[in-house]
Design a protein around this motif. Structure first.
Motif, PDB file in Angstrom:
ATOM      1  N   MET A 143     108.847 105.123   1.108  1.00 18.84           N
ATOM      2  CA  MET A 143     109.435 103.829   0.869  1.00 18.84           C
ATOM      3  C   MET A 143     109.691 103.672  -0.634  1.00 18.84           C
ATOM      4  SD  MET A 143     107.647 100.258   1.870  1.00 18.84           S
ATOM      5  CE  MET A 143     108.669  98.944   2.372  1.00 18.84           C
ATOM      6  N   PRO A 144     110.932 103.667  -1.089  1.00 20.61           N
ATOM      7  CA  PRO A 144     111.237 103.654  -2.511  1.00 20.61           C
ATOM      8  C   PRO A 144     110.748 102.400  -3.229  1.00 20.61           C
ATOM      9  CG  PRO A 144     113.261 103.863  -1.196  1.00 20.61           C
ATOM     10  CD  PRO A 144     112.110 103.774  -0.262  1.00 20.61           C
ATOM     11  N   GLY A 145     110.806 101.231  -2.587  1.00 26.51           N
ATOM     12  CA  GLY A 145     110.353  99.998  -3.220  1.00 26.51           C
ATOM     13  C   GLY A 145     108.876 100.048  -3.567  1.00 26.51           C
ATOM     14  N   PHE A 146     108.069 100.596  -2.652  1.00 28.44           N
ATOM     15  CA  PHE A 146     106.633 100.709  -2.876  1.00 28.44           C
ATOM     16  C   PHE A 146     106.347 101.620  -4.059  1.00 28.44           C
ATOM     17  CE2 PHE A 146     102.526 102.773  -2.117  1.00 28.44           C
ATOM     18  CZ  PHE A 146     101.714 101.662  -2.107  1.00 28.44           C
ATOM     19  N   HIS A 147     107.058 102.741  -4.105  1.00 34.94           N
ATOM     20  CA  HIS A 147     106.877 103.685  -5.212  1.00 34.94           C
ATOM     21  C   HIS A 147     107.281 103.043  -6.533  1.00 34.94           C
ATOM     22  CE1 HIS A 147     106.528 107.521  -7.216  1.00 34.94           C
ATOM     23  NE2 HIS A 147     107.778 107.409  -7.663  1.00 34.94           N
ATOM     24  N   MET A 148     108.385 102.300  -6.510  1.00 38.88           N
ATOM     25  CA  MET A 148     108.883 101.658  -7.723  1.00 38.88           C
ATOM     26  C   MET A 148     107.896 100.612  -8.246  1.00 38.88           C
ATOM     27  SD  MET A 148     112.438  99.656  -8.151  1.00 38.88           S
ATOM     28  CE  MET A 148     113.153  99.344  -9.733  1.00 38.88           C
ATOM     29  N   VAL A 149     107.354  99.799  -7.350  1.00 36.25           N
ATOM     30  CA  VAL A 149     106.427  98.757  -7.785  1.00 36.25           C
ATOM     31  C   VAL A 149     105.151  99.382  -8.346  1.00 36.25           C
ATOM     32  CG1 VAL A 149     105.265  98.283  -5.583  1.00 36.25           C
ATOM     33  CG2 VAL A 149     105.573  96.449  -7.235  1.00 36.25           C
ATOM     34  N   GLY A 150     104.720 100.472  -7.772  1.00 30.86           N
ATOM     35  CA  GLY A 150     103.552 101.181  -8.299  1.00 30.86           C
ATOM     36  C   GLY A 150     103.797 101.709  -9.699  1.00 30.86           C
ATOM     37  N   GLN A 151     105.009 102.212  -9.927  1.00 30.32           N
ATOM     38  CA  GLN A 151     105.368 102.701 -11.264  1.00 30.32           C
ATOM     39  C   GLN A 151     105.398 101.553 -12.272  1.00 30.32           C
ATOM     40  OE1 GLN A 151     109.093 104.718 -10.453  1.00 30.32           O
ATOM     41  NE2 GLN A 151     108.089 106.715 -10.574  1.00 30.32           N
ATOM     42  N   LEU A 152     105.932 100.419 -11.849  1.00 26.67           N
ATOM     43  CA  LEU A 152     105.977  99.261 -12.739  1.00 26.67           C
ATOM     44  C   LEU A 152     104.572  98.793 -13.100  1.00 26.67           C
ATOM     45  CD1 LEU A 152     108.889  97.309 -11.041  1.00 26.67           C
ATOM     46  CD2 LEU A 152     108.903  98.207 -13.387  1.00 26.67           C
ATOM     47  N   ALA A 153     103.691  98.753 -12.122  1.00 26.42           N
ATOM     48  CA  ALA A 153     102.315  98.334 -12.372  1.00 26.42           C
ATOM     49  C   ALA A 153     101.614  99.320 -13.310  1.00 26.42           C
ATOM     50  CB  ALA A 153     101.552  98.206 -11.058  1.00 26.42           C
ATOM     51  N   ALA A 154     101.843 100.613 -13.103  1.00 21.27           N
ATOM     52  CA  ALA A 154     101.251 101.623 -13.982  1.00 21.27           C
ATOM     53  C   ALA A 154     101.784 101.476 -15.404  1.00 21.27           C
ATOM     54  CB  ALA A 154     101.537 103.020 -13.440  1.00 21.27           C
ATOM     55  N   LYS A 155     103.074 101.199 -15.517  1.00 20.69           N
ATOM     56  CA  LYS A 155     103.679 101.003 -16.839  1.00 20.69           C
ATOM     57  C   LYS A 155     103.090  99.770 -17.514  1.00 20.69           C
ATOM     58  CE  LYS A 155     108.112 100.759 -19.191  1.00 20.69           C
ATOM     59  NZ  LYS A 155     109.548 100.692 -19.072  1.00 20.69           N
ATOM     60  N   ALA A 156     102.869  98.701 -16.752  1.00 17.77           N
ATOM     61  CA  ALA A 156     102.257  97.488 -17.309  1.00 17.77           C
ATOM     62  C   ALA A 156     100.837  97.775 -17.782  1.00 17.77           C
ATOM     63  CB  ALA A 156     102.263  96.371 -16.270  1.00 17.77           C
ATOM     64  N   ASP A 175     106.239  94.769 -23.362  1.00 18.41           N
ATOM     65  CA  ASP A 175     106.441  95.719 -22.268  1.00 18.41           C
ATOM     66  C   ASP A 175     105.497  95.422 -21.104  1.00 18.41           C
ATOM     67  OD1 ASP A 175     107.809  97.867 -21.098  1.00 18.41           O
ATOM     68  OD2 ASP A 175     106.287  99.303 -21.763  1.00 18.41           O
ATOM     69  N   ALA A 176     104.273  95.012 -21.424  1.00 22.04           N
ATOM     70  CA  ALA A 176     103.308  94.681 -20.371  1.00 22.04           C
ATOM     71  C   ALA A 176     103.808  93.509 -19.535  1.00 22.04           C
ATOM     72  CB  ALA A 176     101.949  94.363 -20.983  1.00 22.04           C
ATOM     73  N   VAL A 177     104.292  92.466 -20.206  1.00 17.92           N
ATOM     74  CA  VAL A 177     104.795  91.293 -19.489  1.00 17.92           C
ATOM     75  C   VAL A 177     106.018  91.669 -18.664  1.00 17.92           C
ATOM     76  CG1 VAL A 177     105.922  89.037 -19.772  1.00 17.92           C
ATOM     77  CG2 VAL A 177     103.835  89.562 -21.047  1.00 17.92           C
ATOM     78  N   SER A 222     107.020  94.556 -17.437  1.00 20.36           N
ATOM     79  CA  SER A 222     106.707  95.432 -16.299  1.00 20.36           C
ATOM     80  C   SER A 222     105.891  94.702 -15.233  1.00 20.36           C
ATOM     81  CB  SER A 222     105.947  96.666 -16.787  1.00 20.36           C
ATOM     82  OG  SER A 222     106.751  97.423 -17.668  1.00 20.36           O
ATOM     83  N   ALA A 223     104.926  93.900 -15.666  1.00 19.73           N
ATOM     84  CA  ALA A 223     104.093  93.173 -14.705  1.00 19.73           C
ATOM     85  C   ALA A 223     104.912  92.112 -13.967  1.00 19.73           C
ATOM     86  CB  ALA A 223     102.893  92.545 -15.411  1.00 19.73           C
ATOM     87  N   GLU A 224     105.799  91.422 -14.674  1.00 17.11           N
ATOM     88  CA  GLU A 224     106.654  90.435 -14.011  1.00 17.11           C
ATOM     89  C   GLU A 224     107.537  91.111 -12.960  1.00 17.11           C
ATOM     90  OE1 GLU A 224     107.256  86.846 -17.269  1.00 17.11           O
ATOM     91  OE2 GLU A 224     108.714  88.481 -17.266  1.00 17.11           O
ATOM     92  N   ALA A 225     108.058  92.287 -13.280  1.00 15.18           N
ATOM     93  CA  ALA A 225     108.903  93.009 -12.329  1.00 15.18           C
ATOM     94  C   ALA A 225     108.087  93.437 -11.106  1.00 15.18           C
ATOM     95  CB  ALA A 225     109.550  94.219 -13.005  1.00 15.18           C
ATOM     96  N   ALA A 226     106.849  93.885 -11.320  1.00 15.08           N
ATOM     97  CA  ALA A 226     105.990  94.294 -10.205  1.00 15.08           C
ATOM     98  C   ALA A 226     105.690  93.107  -9.293  1.00 15.08           C
ATOM     99  CB  ALA A 226     104.690  94.908 -10.725  1.00 15.08           C
ATOM    100  N   VAL A 227     105.385  91.959  -9.897  1.00 18.15           N
ATOM    101  CA  VAL A 227     105.088  90.752  -9.107  1.00 18.15           C
ATOM    102  C   VAL A 227     106.334  90.286  -8.350  1.00 18.15           C
ATOM    103  CG1 VAL A 227     104.520  88.290  -9.295  1.00 18.15           C
ATOM    104  CG2 VAL A 227     103.117  89.995 -10.465  1.00 18.15           C
ATOM    105  N   GLN A 228     107.480  90.419  -8.967  1.00 16.82           N
ATOM    106  CA  GLN A 228     108.715  90.023  -8.280  1.00 16.82           C
ATOM    107  C   GLN A 228     108.942  90.866  -7.028  1.00 16.82           C
ATOM    108  OE1 GLN A 228     112.210  90.071 -10.744  1.00 16.82           O
ATOM    109  NE2 GLN A 228     113.483  89.140  -9.177  1.00 16.82           N
ATOM    110  N   TYR A 242     100.029  88.284 -19.898  1.00 15.04           N
ATOM    111  CA  TYR A 242     100.292  86.980 -20.515  1.00 15.04           C
ATOM    112  C   TYR A 242      99.237  86.648 -21.570  1.00 15.04           C
ATOM    113  CZ  TYR A 242     103.935  85.680 -17.092  1.00 15.04           C
ATOM    114  OH  TYR A 242     105.084  85.606 -16.342  1.00 15.04           O
ATOM    115  N   VAL A 243      97.988  86.976 -21.301  1.00  9.22           N
ATOM    116  CA  VAL A 243      96.933  86.744 -22.297  1.00  9.22           C
ATOM    117  C   VAL A 243      97.257  87.509 -23.574  1.00  9.22           C
ATOM    118  CG1 VAL A 243      94.506  87.176 -22.876  1.00  9.22           C
ATOM    119  CG2 VAL A 243      95.097  86.190 -20.653  1.00  9.22           C
ATOM    120  N   LEU A 244      97.609  88.773 -23.431  1.00 13.67           N
ATOM    121  CA  LEU A 244      97.941  89.597 -24.595  1.00 13.67           C
ATOM    122  C   LEU A 244      99.112  89.000 -25.368  1.00 13.67           C
ATOM    123  CD1 LEU A 244      97.415  92.193 -26.218  1.00 13.67           C
ATOM    124  CD2 LEU A 244      98.970  93.375 -24.641  1.00 13.67           C
ATOM    125  N   ALA A 245     100.049  88.412 -24.649  1.00 10.99           N
ATOM    126  CA  ALA A 245     101.232  87.816 -25.282  1.00 10.99           C
ATOM    127  C   ALA A 245     100.949  86.412 -25.826  1.00 10.99           C
ATOM    128  CB  ALA A 245     102.380  87.765 -24.282  1.00 10.99           C
TER     129      ALA A 245
END
Length: 95
Positions: free
Chosen positions: A1-14, A25-27, A29-35, A51-54
């Motif tokens: 499932m490409p969407g699942f793989h993509m969201v995992g990559q975004l979370a790892a990047k965050a 970059d953290a915000v 990537s994390a916003e994209a994963a949550v979306q 968000y805390v870091l930002a």
């Protein structure tokens, strides 16, 4: 499932961006994963930490509260939320 793989990559990047203290970059990537996976408590927790870091404490409070509402019982989530709430109170007193 490409969407699942993509969201995992975004979370790892965050997570990597958090480790590198790269708030933007953290915000992003994390916003994209949550979306892509809005019901994932772990991604909401990651977003709250970004968000805390930002310095976006009100947004962090929302994301971390959402993580708890979605079932997160991770100590890091609970402690982060408490610290954000204290920071928000301090900001309110300062102004």
């Amino acid at each position: 499932m490409p969407g699942f793989h993509m969201v995992g990559q975004l979370a790892a990047k965050a997570a990597e961006a958090l480790d590198d203290r790269d708030a933007d970059d953290a915000v992003r990537s994390a916003e994209a994963a949550v979306q892509l996976a809005p019901q994932n408590a772990g991604y909401r927790q990651l977003l709250g930490r970004a968000y805390v870091l930002a310095g976006r404490f009100a947004s962090a409070e929302t994301a971390l509260s959402d993580a708890l509402a979605l079932g997160s019982s991770d100590a890091r989530t609970i402690v982060s939320l408490a610290l954000v709430q204290v920071a928000l109170l301090q900001l309110a007193v300062t102004f």
